[in-house]
Design an enzyme around this catalytic site. Structure first.
Site, PDB file in Angstrom:
ATOM      1  N   GLY A  70       0.802  -1.212   0.000  1.00 26.54           N
ATOM      2  CA  GLY A  70       0.000   0.000   0.000  1.00 26.54           C
ATOM      3  C   GLY A  70       0.839   1.267   0.000  1.00 26.54           C
ATOM      4  CD  GLN A 178      -6.935  -1.048   7.342  1.00 28.74           C
ATOM      5  OE1 GLN A 178      -7.621  -2.024   7.607  1.00 28.74           O
ATOM      6  NE2 GLN A 178      -5.677  -0.950   7.733  1.00 28.74           N
ATOM      7  CB  SER A 199      -1.787  -3.518   1.388  1.00 30.61           C
ATOM      8  OG  SER A 199      -0.790  -4.159   2.116  1.00 30.61           O
ATOM      9  CG  HIS A 201       0.092  -6.873   5.037  1.00 35.79           C
ATOM     10  ND1 HIS A 201      -0.049  -6.445   6.328  1.00 35.79           N
ATOM     11  CD2 HIS A 201       0.499  -5.790   4.327  1.00 35.79           C
ATOM     12  CE1 HIS A 201       0.277  -5.146   6.390  1.00 35.79           C
ATOM     13  NE2 HIS A 201       0.604  -4.734   5.186  1.00 35.79           N
ATOM     14  CB  THR A 237      13.194  -9.554 -10.357  1.00 36.82           C
ATOM     15  OG1 THR A 237      14.297  -9.264 -11.215  1.00 36.82           O
ATOM     16  CG2 THR A 237      12.702 -10.963 -10.611  1.00 36.82           C
ATOM     17  CB  CYS A 329       1.982   2.453  10.245  1.00 36.96           C
ATOM     18  SG  CYS A 329       1.059   1.413   9.132  1.00 36.96           S
TER      19      CYS A 329
HETATM   20  N1  PLP Z   1      -2.825   2.819   3.928  1.00 39.51           N
HETATM   21  C1  PLP Z   1      -3.564   2.373   4.958  1.00 39.51           C
HETATM   22  C2  PLP Z   1      -4.925   2.953   5.193  1.00 39.51           C
HETATM   23  C3  PLP Z   1      -3.067   1.382   5.812  1.00 39.51           C
HETATM   24  O1  PLP Z   1      -3.810   0.955   6.849  1.00 39.51           O
HETATM   25  C4  PLP Z   1      -1.769   0.865   5.562  1.00 39.51           C
HETATM   26  C5  PLP Z   1      -1.175  -0.132   6.492  1.00 39.51           C
HETATM   27  O2  PLP Z   1      -1.400  -0.110   7.678  1.00 39.51           O
HETATM   28  C6  PLP Z   1      -1.060   1.342   4.458  1.00 39.51           C
HETATM   29  C7  PLP Z   1      -1.600   2.327   3.660  1.00 39.51           C
HETATM   30  C8  PLP Z   1       0.298   0.819   4.122  1.00 39.51           C
HETATM   31  O3  PLP Z   1       0.214  -0.448   3.506  1.00 39.51           O
HETATM   32  P1  PLP Z   1       1.492  -1.409   3.439  1.00 39.51           P
HETATM   33  O4  PLP Z   1       1.684  -1.980   4.802  1.00 39.51           O
HETATM   34  O5  PLP Z   1       1.127  -2.457   2.439  1.00 39.51           O
HETATM   35  O6  PLP Z   1       2.640  -0.581   2.960  1.00 39.51           O
END
Ligand code: PLP
Length: 377
Positions: A70, A178, A199, A201, A237, A329
């Site tokens: 993301g 999300q 994203s 995960h 790659t 994060c």
């Molecule tokens: N944007 C939002 C709203 C998110 O919740 C997150 C991850 O917590 C991200 C972006 C970042 O994604 P990634 O972990 O794949 O870099």
């Protein structure tokens, strides 16, 4: 008992996803850029996955660019919109993810754009009248507003915002990290959205893989320079097993979406009711307790001020409960949450974000409630 309620931070990989990835990891070692059979076989896995992603979004495969997740997809959208699409002004909010907030700050610091922050109401909802007045007075604008907030779960009326943007010829980027795979997206219906991100995960896929959707009329240059991968748009790659895993995770999410949504919404609704009944003074941040206006996987609980406030997450962790005090994060960092600050949440009240997945159960919620009641006794 161990209870994982931090699914907005990341989710466990689904067994079916794991099973789809293993053969690629074990035997699919060819470089997709090689023209021999080993390479061609792997290249076809990537292109099959891209087609599959496009099918789920009702867009064309050429509109999907695989990225490392993301954060990279958000960076690519914002930096390319400014560098390649003549954008000189960004409208965003103070409660976006740092992948957007910090990228916009960097673009402003370099003197490449001006930024306007749209007003939010006391619950963090975007003021659409203010958005319209900003759009009306600023040409060459990109609007960047997330579909669902990762900390408080507020949902943006995506279609209405996209229509407003179109009315003023603005580009629209929405951070959908999300919501992707939690709600269906039809990009033909959402034809006024130019950039969306994913994203894997966040929906039981692997880490380090995602994609950027770019509407086909947009002409962009690469953010990462190198080889000709991703149709010259992203050198490097490819993360082939990640791409295969993402595609499989998206299949499962779409196959079982209604069932997952129903199960998770029931857990969230139960937790809201039980918290209200058992913890006097409990509140919820943003629209978190409004099932119609918030992401069903996120519940942001504002607890009464207490002596143990700063130790709450630590105490829950001792009970085996994983949850978050804000965005994952920034967890571990000593700074407060910019989202809670952005909605003027009272500093003395501790916030706990519980975020659910289809693997959670009512028994787990009961256990968490018992522990919270003990901590608040
Ligand atoms: N944007 C939002 C709203 C998110 O919740 C997150 C991850 O917590 C991200 C972006 C970042 O994604 P990634 O972990 O794949 O870099």
């Amino acid at each position: 008992m161990k209870v994982y309620l931090d699914n907005a931070a990341t989710t466990p990989v689904d067994q079916e996803v794991f099973d789809a990835m293993i053969p690629v990891l074990k035997d699919g070692f060819g470089n997709p850029s090689s023209t021999h059979a080993f390479g061609r076989k792997i290249k076809s896995l990537i292109e099959r996955s891209r087609k599959n992603v496009a099918k789920h979004l009702n867009c064309t495969p050429g509109e999907i660019f695989f990225t490392s997740g993301g954060t990279e997809a958000d960076n690519m959208a914002l930096r390319c919109a400014v560098g390649d699409c003549g954008i000189t002004h960004i409208i965003t909010s103070t409660i976006e993810h740092h992948a957007v907030v910090h990228t916009v700050e960097m673009l402003v610091e370099k003197g490449l754009v001006k930024v306007s922050y749209v007003d939010l109401d006391e619950k963090g909802q975007v003021d659409l009248e203010h958005l319209e007045s900003l759009l009306a007075s600023n040409p060459n604008t990109l609007v960047s507003l997330m579909h669902a907030n990762n900390e408080i779960g507020n949902l943006l009326p995506l279609e209405r915002v996209s229509e407003l943007c179109a009315q003023y010829n603005a580009l629209f980027h929405s951070d959908t990290v999300q919501t992707m795979a939690h709600y269906p997206y039809d990009m033909q219906a959402l034809d006024k959205v130019h950039f969306m991100v994913c994203s894997a995960h966040k929906f039981h896929g692997p880490k380090g893989i995602g994609f950027l959707y770019v509407k086909k009329d947009i002409q962009m240059k690469p953010l990462i320079h190198g080889g000709s991968q991703e149709r010259n748009m992203r050198g490097g790659t490819e993360n082939v097993y990640g791409i295969v895993g993402l595609s499989k995770a998206l299949d499962i999410a779409h196959r079982d979406m209604d069932e997952h949504q129903e199960h998770i919404t029931a857990l969230k609704s139960y937790m809201i009711d039980q918290l209200r009944a058992s913890i006097p003074g409990v509140k919820f941040n943003g629209y978190s307790d409004n099932l119609a206006r918030s992401l069903y996987t996120v519940l942001s609980v504002s607890l009464p001020a207490t002596d143990i406030a700063s130790m709450l997450l630590f105490n829950l962790d001792i009970y085996g409960i994983a949850c978050s005090g804000g965005s994952a994060c920034t967890s571990g960092a000593n700074t407060g949450s910019h989202v809670l600050t952005g909605i003027n949440a009272p500093v003395e009240r501790p916030t706990v974000r519980f975020s659910f997945s289809r693997f959670n159960t009512i028994e787990e919620i009961d256990y968490v409630l018992d522990c919270l009641v003990k901590l608040y006794a």
